[in-house]
Scaffold this motif. Structure first.
Motif, PDB file in Angstrom:
ATOM      1  N   ASN A  14      34.796  34.252  43.066  1.00  0.00           N
ATOM      2  CA  ASN A  14      33.358  34.163  43.305  1.00  0.00           C
ATOM      3  C   ASN A  14      32.557  34.499  42.047  1.00  0.00           C
ATOM      4  OD1 ASN A  14      33.785  33.462  45.951  1.00  0.00           O
ATOM      5  ND2 ASN A  14      33.700  35.575  46.671  1.00  0.00           N
ATOM      6  N   PHE A  15      33.131  35.241  41.124  1.00  0.00           N
ATOM      7  CA  PHE A  15      32.408  35.660  39.929  1.00  0.00           C
ATOM      8  C   PHE A  15      32.762  34.833  38.700  1.00  0.00           C
ATOM      9  CE2 PHE A  15      32.299  39.527  42.540  1.00  0.00           C
ATOM     10  CZ  PHE A  15      30.935  39.718  42.575  1.00  0.00           C
ATOM     11  N   LEU A  16      33.629  33.840  38.842  1.00  0.00           N
ATOM     12  CA  LEU A  16      34.040  33.029  37.700  1.00  0.00           C
ATOM     13  C   LEU A  16      32.864  32.306  37.042  1.00  0.00           C
ATOM     14  CD1 LEU A  16      36.506  32.271  36.074  1.00  0.00           C
ATOM     15  CD2 LEU A  16      36.840  30.335  37.601  1.00  0.00           C
ATOM     16  N   PRO A  17      31.948  31.661  37.782  1.00  0.00           N
ATOM     17  CA  PRO A  17      30.784  31.043  37.109  1.00  0.00           C
ATOM     18  C   PRO A  17      29.909  32.075  36.391  1.00  0.00           C
ATOM     19  CG  PRO A  17      30.993  30.206  39.335  1.00  0.00           C
ATOM     20  CD  PRO A  17      31.968  31.338  39.202  1.00  0.00           C
ATOM     21  N   PHE A  18      29.766  33.241  36.953  1.00  0.00           N
ATOM     22  CA  PHE A  18      28.982  34.296  36.322  1.00  0.00           C
ATOM     23  C   PHE A  18      29.593  34.689  34.983  1.00  0.00           C
ATOM     24  CE2 PHE A  18      28.544  38.904  35.587  1.00  0.00           C
ATOM     25  CZ  PHE A  18      27.182  38.949  35.358  1.00  0.00           C
ATOM     26  N   VAL A  21      28.999  31.874  32.339  1.00  0.00           N
ATOM     27  CA  VAL A  21      27.644  31.889  31.785  1.00  0.00           C
ATOM     28  C   VAL A  21      27.461  33.093  30.866  1.00  0.00           C
ATOM     29  CG1 VAL A  21      25.196  32.173  32.415  1.00  0.00           C
ATOM     30  CG2 VAL A  21      26.641  30.593  33.691  1.00  0.00           C
ATOM     31  N   LEU A  22      28.020  34.205  31.236  1.00  0.00           N
ATOM     32  CA  LEU A  22      27.942  35.407  30.408  1.00  0.00           C
ATOM     33  C   LEU A  22      28.636  35.186  29.065  1.00  0.00           C
ATOM     34  CD1 LEU A  22      26.964  38.398  30.554  1.00  0.00           C
ATOM     35  CD2 LEU A  22      29.282  38.959  31.259  1.00  0.00           C
ATOM     36  N   LEU A  23      29.799  34.550  29.078  1.00  0.00           N
ATOM     37  CA  LEU A  23      30.533  34.287  27.851  1.00  0.00           C
ATOM     38  C   LEU A  23      29.802  33.276  26.967  1.00  0.00           C
ATOM     39  CD1 LEU A  23      33.097  34.788  26.213  1.00  0.00           C
ATOM     40  CD2 LEU A  23      34.129  32.873  27.439  1.00  0.00           C
ATOM     41  N   GLY A  25      26.575  32.719  26.893  1.00  0.00           N
ATOM     42  CA  GLY A  25      25.397  33.407  26.369  1.00  0.00           C
ATOM     43  C   GLY A  25      25.745  34.336  25.223  1.00  0.00           C
ATOM     44  N   LEU A  26      26.866  35.014  25.326  1.00  0.00           N
ATOM     45  CA  LEU A  26      27.305  35.892  24.244  1.00  0.00           C
ATOM     46  C   LEU A  26      27.619  35.092  22.986  1.00  0.00           C
ATOM     47  CD1 LEU A  26      28.166  38.726  23.268  1.00  0.00           C
ATOM     48  CD2 LEU A  26      30.455  38.165  24.096  1.00  0.00           C
ATOM     49  N   ILE A  27      28.325  33.980  23.142  1.00  0.00           N
ATOM     50  CA  ILE A  27      28.651  33.130  21.988  1.00  0.00           C
ATOM     51  C   ILE A  27      27.383  32.573  21.359  1.00  0.00           C
ATOM     52  CG2 ILE A  27      29.768  30.966  21.318  1.00  0.00           C
ATOM     53  CD1 ILE A  27      31.930  31.637  23.426  1.00  0.00           C
ATOM     54  N   ALA A  28      26.430  32.132  22.171  1.00  0.00           N
ATOM     55  CA  ALA A  28      25.170  31.601  21.640  1.00  0.00           C
ATOM     56  C   ALA A  28      24.378  32.688  20.912  1.00  0.00           C
ATOM     57  CB  ALA A  28      24.342  31.005  22.775  1.00  0.00           C
ATOM     58  N   ALA A  29      24.323  33.875  21.470  1.00  0.00           N
ATOM     59  CA  ALA A  29      23.572  34.963  20.841  1.00  0.00           C
ATOM     60  C   ALA A  29      24.185  35.367  19.509  1.00  0.00           C
ATOM     61  CB  ALA A  29      23.513  36.165  21.794  1.00  0.00           C
ATOM     62  N   VAL A  30      25.500  35.435  19.442  1.00  0.00           N
ATOM     63  CA  VAL A  30      26.162  35.798  18.192  1.00  0.00           C
ATOM     64  C   VAL A  30      25.953  34.708  17.146  1.00  0.00           C
ATOM     65  CG1 VAL A  30      28.438  36.155  17.129  1.00  0.00           C
ATOM     66  CG2 VAL A  30      27.852  37.335  19.248  1.00  0.00           C
TER      67      VAL A  30
END
Length: 75
Positions: A14-18, A21-23, A25-30
């Motif tokens: 159930n948390f795989l899409p979350f 998206v979190l991963l 976002g982290l790659i984009a921010a870095v």
């Protein structure tokens, strides 16, 4: 009265899409942070550091041949 049962189980699926998206976002921010860091004025001690080859060079200076808006006239 009857009871209303809601069957929702919390599992890793159930948390795989979350997490995806979190991963992302982290790659984009870095990535954006690295580009901004290497194209900014460097802090003391980092002035002569070489720019890595994978960081694009953003030329933010105005070209010298561009006319100044104050100097142009419409008459």
């Amino acid at each position: 009265m009857g009871s209303l049962a809601i069957g929702f189980t919390v599992g890793a699926g159930n948390f795989l899409p979350f997490y995806g998206v979190l991963l992302l976002g982290l790659i984009a921010a870095v990535s954006i942070g690295l580009i901004a860091w290497y194209n900014s004025k460097r802090p003391p001690g980092w002035e002569n550091a070489d720019r890595p080859s994978f960081i694009p060079n953003l030329n933010l200076e105005e070209p010298a041949s561009a006319p100044n808006p104050d100097e142009t006239t419409d008459s």
